[in-house]
Write a protein that holds these residues in place. Structure first.
Motif, PDB file in Angstrom:
ATOM      1  N   PRO A  69      -2.555   7.435  10.491  1.00 17.07           N
ATOM      2  CA  PRO A  69      -3.747   7.191   9.675  1.00 17.07           C
ATOM      3  C   PRO A  69      -4.695   8.387   9.721  1.00 17.07           C
ATOM      4  N   CYS A  70      -5.629   8.451   8.790  1.00 13.21           N
ATOM      5  CA  CYS A  70      -6.695   9.442   8.882  1.00 13.21           C
ATOM      6  C   CYS A  70      -7.500   9.163  10.154  1.00 13.21           C
ATOM      7  N   ASN A 104     -11.487   9.212   8.942  1.00 12.05           N
ATOM      8  CA  ASN A 104     -11.394   8.058   9.839  1.00 12.05           C
ATOM      9  C   ASN A 104     -10.644   6.942   9.138  1.00 12.05           C
ATOM     10  N   SER A 105     -10.382   5.864   9.893  1.00 15.79           N
ATOM     11  CA  SER A 105      -9.557   4.784   9.353  1.00 15.79           C
ATOM     12  C   SER A 105     -10.005   3.438   9.900  1.00 15.79           C
ATOM     13  N   THR A 134      -7.798   1.042  10.324  1.00 15.14           N
ATOM     14  CA  THR A 134      -6.645   0.443  11.001  1.00 15.14           C
ATOM     15  C   THR A 134      -6.884   0.399  12.508  1.00 15.14           C
ATOM     16  N   ARG A 188       0.691  11.439   6.449  1.00 14.45           N
ATOM     17  CA  ARG A 188      -0.645  10.877   6.688  1.00 14.45           C
ATOM     18  C   ARG A 188      -0.985   9.931   5.541  1.00 14.45           C
ATOM     19  N   ASP A 236      -3.951   7.351   3.850  1.00 15.06           N
ATOM     20  CA  ASP A 236      -5.373   6.981   3.898  1.00 15.06           C
ATOM     21  C   ASP A 236      -5.551   5.466   3.738  1.00 15.06           C
ATOM     22  N   ASP A 237      -6.769   4.997   3.995  1.00 15.23           N
ATOM     23  CA  ASP A 237      -7.040   3.555   3.968  1.00 15.23           C
ATOM     24  C   ASP A 237      -6.792   2.904   2.602  1.00 15.23           C
ATOM     25  N   SER A 272      -1.627  -1.808  10.243  1.00 12.52           N
ATOM     26  CA  SER A 272      -0.701  -0.728  10.605  1.00 12.52           C
ATOM     27  C   SER A 272       0.592  -0.828   9.802  1.00 12.52           C
ATOM     28  N   ILE A 294       0.242   1.386   6.856  1.00 15.13           N
ATOM     29  CA  ILE A 294       0.520   2.792   7.173  1.00 15.13           C
ATOM     30  C   ILE A 294       2.038   3.016   7.219  1.00 15.13           C
TER      31      ILE A 294
END
Length: 342
Positions: A215-216, A234-235, A237, A259, A261-262, A283, A286
């Motif tokens: 994740p970010c 940021n994330s 998750t 990678r 993102d949300d 998760s 992701i």
């Protein structure tokens, strides 16, 4: 981890421990059709404690018992974002131990409440980086040291974690696919699931691509791609990503990294619900989005395996709540007739 293997042939398992593992692979039809690849999800949400972390929790306890560290009536202490703590508490109940869990107060109310309902002693602490001595993982280690008869599960750096996956999850995937798979894709928090499976599969067939999903806000994507630990963004998750390379991740094969993102992770979990009937945690978004990206990079005709770690039930007040999402600048995906993942 052989506890479940005998029971699988008869349909009778030895208690909770015997029901851990032996999860099916689920073909994700919509995403397989979209990519021209076969995308399979290991249904770890079907473990008796509800997540992939049941395997690590069982492996850690079994090794602590075998070494004599964990004795009858002892206490198991762990710092966890939730799922490992849930698996440990179930297993401690079944095996006669006390369980003390240190958890960042930023984790979902569902997970914290469930830990208390299961009977763990739960201490919520401010979320601070690992470099801070008050970090939940480091604090749990100190509590274990100060508690008579206690062991520290230490899931991040205790190699029993990845050995559990090397001994069970990896062989199950190999057997279920008949040894025919092209890529293994998973996000990593402790590193146990990703590394244990990657190490096992590479031994069976070095051509299998092992892809780290991230994740970010986590530093592992940059570490996997250019060798530096730096994070961006940021994330929302929980329980995956890291600012450091854990002992469990150290030395694991990584052929590529993705990678996510949300917004993409959210579209993925809502798509899984509406197109596959699978109600999944963050998760998983992701993992599955990274599996789709891996399918694009490989091209049609490949078979890709990832992990369906836990259910959406533990995140209803967050990932499935439009107000909570809006408060973080995220839009709740809307149901339409088109595929959610472009």
């Amino acid at each position: 981890m052989g506890a479940h293997s005998d029971g699988m042939s008869t349909g009778i398992t030895e208690g909770f421990s015997g029901a851990v593992g032996g999860t099916p692979l689920i073909r994700l039809h919509a995403l397989s059709a979209l990519t021209g690849c076969e995308i399979l999800g290991k249904a770890e949400f079907m473990n008796p404690g509800g997540s992939v972390k049941d395997r690590a929790a069982l492996g850690i306890l079994q090794e602590a018992e075998a070494s004599g560290q964990l004795k009858p009536g002892g206490t198991v202490v762990e710092g966890t974002a939730g799922n490992t703590g849930i698996g440990l508490t179930h297993l401690c109940n079944a095996r006669g131990y006390r369980c003390l869990i240190v958890i960042p107060e930023t984790q979902s109310a569902e997970k914290i409440g469930l830990l208390r309902s299961l009977g763990a002693e739960v201490r919520t602490v401010p979320a601070v980086p690992y470099s801070d001595p008050a970090n939940y993982v480091r604090l749990s280690g100190r509590i274990a040291e100060e508690t008579p008869g206690a062991v520290w599960a230490n899931q991040f750096d205790n190699l029993a974690n990845r050995r559990a996956h090397y001994g069970s999850t990896g062989p199950e995937i190999w057997q279920q696919t008949g040894g025919r798979l092209d890529a293994w894709v998973a996000a990593t928090g402790t590193g146990g699931t990703y590394a244990g499976v990657a190490l096992y599969l590479k031994e069976q067939d070095p051509r299998i691509r092992c892809v780290l999903a991230d994740p970010c806000g986590s530093a592992l994507y940059s570490w996997a791609t250019d060798g530096t630990l730096k994070s961006e963004g940021n994330s929302i998750t929980e329980g995956i990503g890291n600012s450091r390379v854990t002992a469990n991740l150290e030395g694991a094969p990584i052929d590529d990294a993705v990678r996510i993102d949300d917004p993409m992770a959210l579209r993925t979990i809502y798509g899984l619900l509406w197109q596959e009937g699978l109600f999944m945690g963050g998760s998983v978004g992701i993992n599955v989005a990274a599996a789709v990206e891996t399918a694009r990079r490989l091209g049609p005709g490949h078979r890709i395996v990832t992990v369906l770690c836990d259910s959406g039930d533990r995140y209803r007040s967050r990932l499935y709540d439009p107000d909570w999402l809006a408060g973080r600048g995220l839009e709740q995906p809307q149901r339409t007739g088109t595929a959610l993942i472009p």
